[in-house]
Design a protein around this motif. Structure first.
Motif, PDB file in Angstrom:
ATOM      1  N   ASP A   1       0.833  -1.204   0.000  1.00 29.55           N
ATOM      2  CA  ASP A   1       0.000   0.000   0.000  1.00 29.55           C
ATOM      3  C   ASP A   1       0.867   1.253   0.000  1.00 29.55           C
ATOM      4  OD1 ASP A   1      -2.420   1.517   0.215  1.00 29.55           O
ATOM      5  OD2 ASP A   1      -2.079   1.700   2.376  1.00 29.55           O
ATOM      6  N   ARG A   2       1.855   1.301   0.878  1.00 25.53           N
ATOM      7  CA  ARG A   2       2.702   2.485   1.021  1.00 25.53           C
ATOM      8  C   ARG A   2       3.569   2.722  -0.220  1.00 25.53           C
ATOM      9  NH1 ARG A   2       4.803   0.929   5.127  1.00 25.53           N
ATOM     10  NH2 ARG A   2       6.772   0.058   4.379  1.00 25.53           N
ATOM     11  N   LEU A   3       4.209   1.682  -0.718  1.00 29.38           N
ATOM     12  CA  LEU A   3       5.112   1.842  -1.855  1.00 29.38           C
ATOM     13  C   LEU A   3       4.362   2.177  -3.142  1.00 29.38           C
ATOM     14  CD1 LEU A   3       7.559  -1.126  -1.156  1.00 29.38           C
ATOM     15  CD2 LEU A   3       8.007   1.316  -0.836  1.00 29.38           C
TER      16      LEU A   3
ATOM     17  N   ALA B   1       2.658   6.281  -7.296  1.00 31.05           N
ATOM     18  CA  ALA B   1       1.573   7.102  -7.830  1.00 31.05           C
ATOM     19  C   ALA B   1       1.834   8.592  -7.588  1.00 31.05           C
ATOM     20  CB  ALA B   1       0.244   6.696  -7.191  1.00 31.05           C
ATOM     21  N   ALA B   2       2.368   8.913  -6.407  1.00 31.61           N
ATOM     22  CA  ALA B   2       2.669  10.324  -6.098  1.00 31.61           C
ATOM     23  C   ALA B   2       3.754  10.855  -7.026  1.00 31.61           C
ATOM     24  CB  ALA B   2       3.098  10.452  -4.639  1.00 31.61           C
TER      25      ALA B   2
ATOM     26  N   HIS C   1       3.274  14.131  -9.445  1.00 30.89           N
ATOM     27  CA  HIS C   1       3.985  15.378  -9.154  1.00 30.89           C
ATOM     28  C   HIS C   1       5.272  15.578  -9.953  1.00 30.89           C
ATOM     29  CE1 HIS C   1       1.393  16.406  -5.731  1.00 30.89           C
ATOM     30  NE2 HIS C   1       1.439  15.122  -5.403  1.00 30.89           N
ATOM     31  N   GLU C   2       5.862  14.479 -10.435  1.00 29.40           N
ATOM     32  CA  GLU C   2       7.157  14.586 -11.098  1.00 29.40           C
ATOM     33  C   GLU C   2       7.096  14.328 -12.606  1.00 29.40           C
ATOM     34  OE1 GLU C   2      10.252  15.354  -9.715  1.00 29.40           O
ATOM     35  OE2 GLU C   2       9.126  15.927  -7.921  1.00 29.40           O
ATOM     36  N   THR C   3       5.909  14.013 -13.107  1.00 30.41           N
ATOM     37  CA  THR C   3       5.750  13.786 -14.550  1.00 30.41           C
ATOM     38  C   THR C   3       4.506  14.529 -15.034  1.00 30.41           C
ATOM     39  OG1 THR C   3       4.243  11.874 -14.575  1.00 30.41           O
ATOM     40  CG2 THR C   3       6.570  11.435 -14.113  1.00 30.41           C
ATOM     41  N   ASP C   4       4.350  14.588 -16.338  1.00 25.77           N
ATOM     42  CA  ASP C   4       3.123  15.152 -16.899  1.00 25.77           C
ATOM     43  C   ASP C   4       2.207  14.057 -17.422  1.00 25.77           C
ATOM     44  OD1 ASP C   4       4.544  14.353 -19.099  1.00 25.77           O
ATOM     45  OD2 ASP C   4       4.274  16.214 -20.229  1.00 25.77           O
TER      46      ASP C   4
ATOM     47  N   THR D   1      14.439   3.051  -7.511  1.00 24.82           N
ATOM     48  CA  THR D   1      14.818   3.431  -6.147  1.00 24.82           C
ATOM     49  C   THR D   1      14.737   4.949  -5.958  1.00 24.82           C
ATOM     50  OG1 THR D   1      17.125   3.345  -6.894  1.00 24.82           O
ATOM     51  CG2 THR D   1      16.272   1.425  -5.699  1.00 24.82           C
ATOM     52  N   ALA D   2      15.133   5.708  -6.985  1.00 23.16           N
ATOM     53  CA  ALA D   2      15.035   7.165  -6.916  1.00 23.16           C
ATOM     54  C   ALA D   2      13.582   7.619  -6.953  1.00 23.16           C
ATOM     55  CB  ALA D   2      15.814   7.797  -8.062  1.00 23.16           C
ATOM     56  N   VAL D   3      12.767   6.918  -7.735  1.00 18.59           N
ATOM     57  CA  VAL D   3      11.334   7.222  -7.787  1.00 18.59           C
ATOM     58  C   VAL D   3      10.724   7.083  -6.401  1.00 18.59           C
ATOM     59  CG1 VAL D   3       9.098   6.371  -8.621  1.00 18.59           C
ATOM     60  CG2 VAL D   3      11.009   6.644 -10.213  1.00 18.59           C
ATOM     61  N   MET D   4      11.081   6.010  -5.697  1.00 16.85           N
ATOM     62  CA  MET D   4      10.521   5.762  -4.373  1.00 16.85           C
ATOM     63  C   MET D   4      10.989   6.815  -3.363  1.00 16.85           C
ATOM     64  SD  MET D   4       8.415   3.412  -4.558  1.00 16.85           S
ATOM     65  CE  MET D   4       7.905   2.210  -5.781  1.00 16.85           C
ATOM     66  N   GLN D   5      12.226   7.240  -3.478  1.00 12.97           N
ATOM     67  CA  GLN D   5      12.732   8.282  -2.580  1.00 12.97           C
ATOM     68  C   GLN D   5      11.986   9.594  -2.792  1.00 12.97           C
ATOM     69  OE1 GLN D   5      16.930   8.430  -3.359  1.00 12.97           O
ATOM     70  NE2 GLN D   5      17.370   6.538  -2.231  1.00 12.97           N
ATOM     71  N   LYS D   6      11.799   9.955  -4.041  1.00 12.15           N
ATOM     72  CA  LYS D   6      11.058  11.190  -4.342  1.00 12.15           C
ATOM     73  C   LYS D   6       9.604  11.066  -3.907  1.00 12.15           C
ATOM     74  CE  LYS D   6      13.865  12.562  -8.373  1.00 12.15           C
ATOM     75  NZ  LYS D   6      14.194  13.939  -7.931  1.00 12.15           N
ATOM     76  N   GLY D   7       8.998   9.907  -4.199  1.00 11.06           N
ATOM     77  CA  GLY D   7       7.591   9.703  -3.866  1.00 11.06           C
ATOM     78  C   GLY D   7       7.310   9.723  -2.384  1.00 11.06           C
ATOM     79  N   SER D   8       8.308   9.370  -1.567  1.00 11.61           N
ATOM     80  CA  SER D   8       8.108   9.351  -0.113  1.00 11.61           C
ATOM     81  C   SER D   8       7.897  10.745   0.463  1.00 11.61           C
ATOM     82  CB  SER D   8       9.302   8.684   0.569  1.00 11.61           C
ATOM     83  OG  SER D   8      10.479   9.465   0.401  1.00 11.61           O
ATOM     84  N   LYS D   9       8.295  11.769  -0.290  1.00 18.04           N
ATOM     85  CA  LYS D   9       8.146  13.158   0.172  1.00 18.04           C
ATOM     86  C   LYS D   9       6.938  13.848  -0.456  1.00 18.04           C
ATOM     87  CE  LYS D   9      13.185  13.692   0.667  1.00 18.04           C
ATOM     88  NZ  LYS D   9      13.561  12.366   0.127  1.00 18.04           N
ATOM     89  N   LEU D  10       6.192  13.083  -1.254  1.00 23.38           N
ATOM     90  CA  LEU D  10       5.053  13.651  -1.973  1.00 23.38           C
ATOM     91  C   LEU D  10       3.750  13.003  -1.499  1.00 23.38           C
ATOM     92  CD1 LEU D  10       6.679  13.511  -5.529  1.00 23.38           C
ATOM     93  CD2 LEU D  10       6.488  15.537  -4.052  1.00 23.38           C
ATOM     94  N   ILE D  11       2.652  13.657  -1.796  1.00 21.80           N
ATOM     95  CA  ILE D  11       1.348  13.157  -1.363  1.00 21.80           C
ATOM     96  C   ILE D  11       0.539  12.719  -2.575  1.00 21.80           C
ATOM     97  CG2 ILE D  11      -0.826  13.724  -0.220  1.00 21.80           C
ATOM     98  CD1 ILE D  11       0.686  15.742   1.471  1.00 21.80           C
ATOM     99  N   TRP D  12       0.087  11.480  -2.534  1.00 21.56           N
ATOM    100  CA  TRP D  12      -0.755  10.961  -3.614  1.00 21.56           C
ATOM    101  C   TRP D  12      -2.192  11.381  -3.409  1.00 21.56           C
ATOM    102  CZ3 TRP D  12      -4.414   6.861  -2.575  1.00 21.56           C
ATOM    103  CH2 TRP D  12      -5.173   6.504  -3.697  1.00 21.56           C
ATOM    104  N   GLN D  13      -2.813  11.820  -4.480  1.00 21.65           N
ATOM    105  CA  GLN D  13      -4.226  12.166  -4.463  1.00 21.65           C
ATOM    106  C   GLN D  13      -4.976  11.221  -5.394  1.00 21.65           C
ATOM    107  OE1 GLN D  13      -5.706  14.349  -2.557  1.00 21.65           O
ATOM    108  NE2 GLN D  13      -3.852  15.244  -1.674  1.00 21.65           N
ATOM    109  N   PRO D  14      -6.041  10.578  -4.903  1.00 23.14           N
ATOM    110  CA  PRO D  14      -6.809   9.689  -5.788  1.00 23.14           C
ATOM    111  C   PRO D  14      -7.200  10.411  -7.064  1.00 23.14           C
ATOM    112  CG  PRO D  14      -7.571   9.478  -3.527  1.00 23.14           C
ATOM    113  CD  PRO D  14      -6.613  10.630  -3.542  1.00 23.14           C
TER     114      PRO D  14
END
Length: 553
Positions: free
Chosen positions: A41-43, A48-49, A53-56, A180-193
């Protein structure tokens, strides 16, 4: 404890509810590491975040997953769906030409691939719509020390024991980033459904057919279709499995719809799923079995054959095994008998198609009728019709038509092909079969592979089922070749278990058990048979080789 039920509105809801119910229980694992339902769930939220936030990339854009059976696959799958992306499954063993064709046809804007990415593929990305290339290595979700060791070992094996760096060559306009870099960046971002236009219109998978009888086509599978099939299967399997207590050994590739849906089913039951990255290493698979002591196994005919031939496998304890499921190709009587002799268990054979998400029917463990693929799932109608579309009575063979909530919405950008197979809510499967008087479905063969010998129809699967019972034959395959006098003639390919076996003995065996016109005109011995991605024998490849005068080694 009940399974996750039909109230689940999406795959995103599914993983969220599973995390709440099963929390830190292990969900997936491979090569000694595991992730829990909470980790999944977390990963997946992190992925998704990052997308948001990091792509278009926008909901509805396609993302290709070209991964073997590793824990990264379910993480990216659920992450992509949470961002509203359409997942396109791809075989990691595709040639660069095959991969580029699928990328162009799907119009994918992103791809998640197993590193190192071949230079040829990186170069061809410039001719596709791909803008994002995410790479991952074998041990990326393992603990740090083990991750480094596994990744280094994998690189050494792939490059003949010479350490290499990951390919840094980039195609123009393509952003490359490690998972691994995607996961590091995503951990600081908030996913919105992501906003959706409704589940009925929400395309989840663009699942390419194997192309065994023609060019591969992208079947459009909605979340509604996938979840409908999931609910249908839960209604059947819930009486045999205990939620939160099952262990699935999954050696079949998750990019294939058969293993994809079975894995999703067991996940919805809170099962632990052990992923096998390379099932061709049969001894490693046996050791994995010994450690896991699975309650459920997903397999196909050749896998059962290979396992039963291993002395180490024959010595294992099979008392915990509840379900052995077979699909993707016909299960021969010889293999079913051998499996029972070794394990003391029966195989539940089912039937499905990519276009049906995929399951249509399956034998229940306590009501198996060998030679059939069981009864249709709930809410699934199966008709046997003649060439004019008239429904045939029980016991008569004809064309198999299917109707149900698990059907695809059509083929991607192929309107004519869609209208050919989907008419008035019914799918023309291209298969020939019959329904017996007790409602069991028997699939006889593919319509396009039926052999016409002097006006008589010969079904390759029927012959293979009989011939495979020879004690000195591991497996076999039958194809039809042009014949100026008979229309077609039958050619038999045999993988012998005994090198002393002769062509004369094989033909004599056939003469004793088959009508004269069904006896193969020619027989060729070979060490192995060509296969599709799932491991099904490719009759098309065999026929092409025969027409070109090439032998199979």
């Amino acid at each position: 404890m009940q399974a996750i039920g039909p109230d689940v509105a999406s795959l995103s809801d599914l993983v969220h509810q599973l995390a709440r119910r099963f929390d830190e229980q292990p969900a997936f694992g491979h090569l000694g590491a595991r992730i829990s339902f909470a980790d999944l769930d977390r990963l997946s939220r992190r992925f998704a975040a990052w997308v948001q936030h990091e792509t278009d990339l926008k909901p509805g854009d396609r993302i290709v997953l070209q991964l073997p059976n590793i824990m990264q696959y379910p993480v990216v799958l659920f992450g992509a769906r949470r961002a509203g992306l359409v997942v396109v499954n791809a075989n990691p063993l595709y040639s660069c030409e095959e991969m580029c064709q699928q990328l162009r046809d799907s119009g994918a804007r992103a791809i998640v691939a197993f590193a190192p990415v071949p230079v040829e593929l990186t170069q061809c990305l410039a001719s596709t719509a791909v803008e994002y290339l995410v790479t991952t290595e074998l041990g990326d979700l393992h603990p740090p020390l083990r991750r480094c060791g596994l990744n280094l070992l994998a690189r050494l094996k792939r490059r003949g024991m010479r350490p290499v760096l990951l390919s840094t060559r980039r195609a123009a306009g393509v952003r490359q980033i490690a998972l691994t870099a995607v996961m590091q960046k995503g951990s600081k971002l908030i996913w919105q459904p992501s906003e959706s236009t409704g589940i009925e219109a929400s395309l989840a998978l663009l699942q390419y057919t194997g192309g065994t009888t023609g060019p591969a086509k992208g079947a459009m599978l909605t979340e509604a279709a996938l979840l409908a099939n999931l609910t249908q299967l839960q209604a059947l399997i819930s009486q045999y499995c205990v939620p939160g207590q099952e262990r699935l050994l999954q050696p079949l590739p998750l990019y294939h719809i058969y293993s994809f849906t079975l894995t999703l089913l067991m996940l919805s039951l809170g099962a632990y799923i052990e992923l096998v990255p390379d099932p061709r290493r049969v001894r490693g698979l046996v050791r994995c079995w010994d450690r896991l002591d699975p309650t459920v196994l997903a397999g196909i005919n050749p896998l059962f054959v290979n396992l039963c031939r291993q002395p180490e496998f024959q010595r294992l304890d099979f008392s915990s095994l509840k379900l052995t499921v077979s699909g993707g190709m016909s299960l021969t009587r010889a293999v079913a008998a051998r499996w029972h002799a070794v394990t003391g268990k029966d195989i539940c054979e089912g039937y499905g198609l990519t276009e049906c998400s995929p399951v249509v029917s399956v034998n229940c463990p306590d009501a198996i009728r060998l030679g059939t693929v069981g009864k249709p799932l709930v809410q699934t109608d199966v008709h046997i019709v003649d060439d004019c579309g008239h429904v045939l009575p029980p016991g008569e063979s004809g064309n198999i038509r299917i109707r149900g909530p698990q059907l695809m919405s059509g083929y991607w950008h192929q309107r004519h092909e869609t209208e050919t197979v989907l008419q008035d809510g019914w799918l023309d499967t291209g298969d020939i079969g019959l329904i017996d008087h007790d409602g069991y479905l028997r699939v006889i063969d593919r319509r396009k592979e039926v052999i016409n010998v002097s006006g008589f129809k010969v079904y390759p699967s029927e012959l293979e089922d009989v011939i495979a019972c020879h004690p000195d034959i591991v497996e076999c395959a039958v194809v039809g070749l042009p014949d100026s006098n008979r229309g077609e003639q039958i050619k038999l390919y045999v993988v012998p278990a005994n090198q002393q076996l002769s062509i004369r003995e094989v033909r004599e065996y056939c003469r004793e058990r088959l009508t004269a016109y069904k006896v193969p005109r020619s027989v060729e011995f070979c060490q192995r048979l060509p296969r599709t991605a799932i491991g099904k024998v490719s009759r098309r490849d065999l026929r092409d080789r025969a027409l070109q005068g090439q032998r199979v080694h």
